[in-house]
Scaffold this active site. Structure first.
Site, short mmCIF file in Angstrom:
data_model
loop_
_atom_site.label_atom_id
_atom_site.label_comp_id
_atom_site.label_asym_id
_atom_site.label_seq_id
_atom_site.Cartn_x
_atom_site.Cartn_y
_atom_site.Cartn_z
N TYR A 58 -77.51 -69.46 -54.27
CA TYR A 58 -77.87 -68.31 -55.10
C TYR A 58 -76.61 -67.80 -55.79
CZ TYR A 58 -82.26 -67.94 -52.39
OH TYR A 58 -83.48 -68.17 -51.79
N ARG A 213 -92.82 -62.65 -57.64
CA ARG A 213 -91.71 -62.42 -58.58
C ARG A 213 -91.98 -61.24 -59.52
NH1 ARG A 213 -92.92 -67.25 -57.17
NH2 ARG A 213 -91.32 -68.62 -56.32
N GLY A 214 -92.63 -60.24 -58.97
CA GLY A 214 -92.92 -59.03 -59.74
C GLY A 214 -94.24 -59.07 -60.47
N SER A 217 -96.65 -56.76 -58.82
CA SER A 217 -96.01 -55.53 -58.34
C SER A 217 -96.62 -54.28 -58.94
CB SER A 217 -94.52 -55.54 -58.69
OG SER A 217 -94.33 -55.46 -60.10
#
Length: 334
Positions: A58, A213-214, A217
């Site tokens: 990452y 990944r949102g 959300s």
């Protein structure tokens, strides 16, 4: 909010009921604020979150160094409660490209040596290869991690994004604490074979992508502009008609959330929490306000009527588009 605990399988550690996935603080979702990222990690620890998840690839080591910095600056009691889960094996190039995975025993030990240094710790709590190396038997990769366990450099062995057969082979080699895999209302592929296998073998699940990944959300909009470095700009579920269809599912979920007086994100996380005590959702909050919202899911109780309504609003297989582009899907087992 009262932080509950769960255990990663029959061989893993006791962890907080929610974990913090730190990837977005370094890569794949656009620019992140370093100070806010560290403040978010500190806020998570203060709230009782114990599990911090990262990968050595990452930001090409950036995320591990960020976590190491945050832990050094945290009060001793909070630093000691932190359990760090690390994925390894993904090969990168200076342009940020991906070159496959390396699960050779020598590579496993090499990756671990660098992670220990970047994190500033003397052991890694859970260690796992990010994706199976097709050229190396899983028994060899897991066996190498088991040697690190024997030497005290690793506490527990995990797996990531592998299928039922690989899980069984790995578990026959050494004790496996958990499988990290995507699981959410719109990513339910583990339910047919993988989840029954982990439950049979006493292996826990750390579920990433619980908000896709949102996408689910409640904050993502169809007109949002994504930068070139944002993974979602290439993700099938965020493209054109797929996105519009998926956001319609979110609006159906929003109606249920509003009836309960909670946010869409909270009901989506609460649904994953309700799937079993052997599942620990990882929330990818990059800011303290998003973390606070996610932690609120711990206070959401879903009864049978709620679960039925959620299933009707977002039934299995309802999402449009794969969860990764085709090239990345090829590295996943089912």
């Amino acid at each position: 909010m009262t932080m509950r605990t769960r255990t990663l399988g029959t061989t893993g550690p006791q962890v907080s009921a929610l974990g913090l996935g730190c990837m977005g603080m370094s890569a794949l979702y656009g620019e992140a604020d370093r100070a806010e990222s560290i403040a978010t990690i500190h806020a998570a620890l203060e709230a009782g979150v114990t599990l911090l998840d990262t990968g050595d690839f990452y930001g090409m080591g950036h995320n591990e160094m960020l976590i190491g910095e945050a832990l050094r600056a945290a009060p001793a009691a909070r630093r000691e409660q932190a359990l760090v889960s690390v994925k390894f094996g993904a090969l990168r190039d200076p342009d940020g490209g991906w070159s496959g995975y390396d699960g050779r025993p020598a590579a496993v030990k090499n990756f671990a040596a660098y992670s220990l240094q970047r994190l500033g710790v003397d052991h890694i709590d859970v260690y796992r290869i990010a994706r199976l190396d097709p050229d190396v038997p899983v028994e060899e990769t897991v066996g190498a991690i088991a040697e690190l366990v024997e030497k005290g450099y690793v506490r527990h062995i995990g797996l990531s994004e592998v299928g039922a057969d690989t899980i069984r082979r790995a578990a026959a080699t050494a004790p496996i604490s958990d499988l990290q895999i995507e699981y959410s209302l719109i990513s339910r592929g583990i339910e047919d074979e993988i989840l029954p296998t982990t439950r049979e073998l006493g292996i826990g699940i750390t579920a990433y992508g619980v908000l896709s990944r949102g996408l689910i959300s409640g904050h993502f909009t169809a007109d949002r502009q994504l930068g070139a470095g944002d993974f979602r700009a290439m993700s099938p579920r965020f493209q054109g008609d797929n996105l519009r269809h998926n956001l319609d599912l979110v609006e159906a979920l929003r109606k249920i959330a509003e009836q309960k007086g909670v946010s869409v994100a909270q009901i989506a996380i609460a649904w994953v929490l309700a799937r079993g005590e052997d599942i620990v959702p990882l929330v990818g909050a990059r800011r303290r306000d998003r973390l606070t919202e996610a932690l609120g899911a711990l206070d959401v109780t879903l009864d049978a009527a709620d679960l039925t309504a959620i299933e009707e609003a977002v039934p299995p297989g309802a999402a449009a588009g794969d969860r990764y582009p085709a090239a990345q899907m090829a590295h996943l087992e089912s």
